[in-house]
Design a protein around this motif. Structure first.
Motif, short mmCIF file in Angstrom:
data_model
loop_
_atom_site.label_atom_id
_atom_site.label_comp_id
_atom_site.label_asym_id
_atom_site.label_seq_id
_atom_site.Cartn_x
_atom_site.Cartn_y
_atom_site.Cartn_z
N VAL A 17 0.85 -1.19 0.00
CA VAL A 17 0.00 0.00 0.00
C VAL A 17 0.88 1.24 0.00
O VAL A 17 1.78 1.39 0.83
N ILE A 18 0.63 2.13 -0.95
CA ILE A 18 1.36 3.40 -1.01
C ILE A 18 0.58 4.47 -0.27
O ILE A 18 1.14 5.25 0.50
N ILE A 55 -4.15 3.16 -3.01
CA ILE A 55 -3.23 3.14 -4.14
C ILE A 55 -2.13 2.13 -3.82
O ILE A 55 -1.47 2.23 -2.79
N MET A 56 -1.96 1.17 -4.72
CA MET A 56 -0.98 0.10 -4.52
C MET A 56 0.29 0.39 -5.33
O MET A 56 0.25 1.12 -6.31
N ILE A 61 -5.59 0.45 -8.29
CA ILE A 61 -6.38 1.28 -7.39
C ILE A 61 -7.46 0.38 -6.80
O ILE A 61 -8.18 -0.29 -7.54
N VAL A 62 -7.58 0.37 -5.48
CA VAL A 62 -8.55 -0.47 -4.80
C VAL A 62 -9.56 0.43 -4.08
O VAL A 62 -9.16 1.36 -3.36
N LEU A 63 -10.85 0.18 -4.29
CA LEU A 63 -11.90 0.93 -3.62
C LEU A 63 -12.38 0.15 -2.40
O LEU A 63 -12.58 -1.06 -2.47
N LEU A 71 -8.79 2.38 8.02
CA LEU A 71 -7.74 1.60 7.36
C LEU A 71 -6.36 1.99 7.88
O LEU A 71 -5.51 1.12 8.12
N THR A 72 -6.13 3.28 8.07
CA THR A 72 -4.84 3.75 8.58
C THR A 72 -4.59 3.22 9.97
O THR A 72 -3.48 2.76 10.28
N SER A 73 -5.60 3.25 10.83
CA SER A 73 -5.41 2.74 12.19
C SER A 73 -5.16 1.24 12.18
O SER A 73 -4.36 0.74 12.98
#
Length: 83
Positions: A17-18, A55-56, A61-63, A71-73
Motif C-alpha cells: 500500500v502506497i 493506491i498500490m 487502485i482499490v476501492l 484503514l490507517t489505524s
C-alpha cells in the motif's frame, strides 16, 4: 506477508500500500476513472458507497467501503505504532 482487512471479507497486502485517500476530490475521481478505463481498478466495496481509495505499488487502485482513518489505524495496529 501482512494482510490489511479492507472490509467485507476483502484484504490487500499491507506492505504494498502506497496511500489511503478519501474519494471526494476531483483528481481522485479522475484517477479512479482512469484506472477503470485501463482495467487496473479493484472494487472491494461489495456494492456499498466508496469511502476510501487505496493506491498500490503495482499501479492498481482499490476501492474500499471503510473510512481512510479506519484503514490507517488498522495498518498502524499491525506495525505496533500509535497514532
Amino acid at each position: 506477508m501482512k494482510m490489511l482487512n479492507i472490509g467485507f471479507g476483502n484484504s490487500v497486502a499491507a506492505g504494498r500500500v502506497i496511500s489511503v485517500i478519501a474519494p471526494d476530490a476531483a483528481p481522485t475521481r479522475r484517477m479512479v476513472q482512469d484506472a477503470r478505463d485501463s482495467k487496473t481498478l479493484v472494487d472491494a466495496t461489495s456494492g456499498r458507497r466508496t469511502r476510501a481509495v487505496i493506491i498500490m505499488d503495482s499501479g492498481h487502485i482499490v476501492l474500499s467501503g471503510l473510512q481512510p482513518e479506519t484503514l490507517t489505524s488498522r495498518m498502524q495496529e499491525d506495525k505496533g505504532d500509535k497514532i
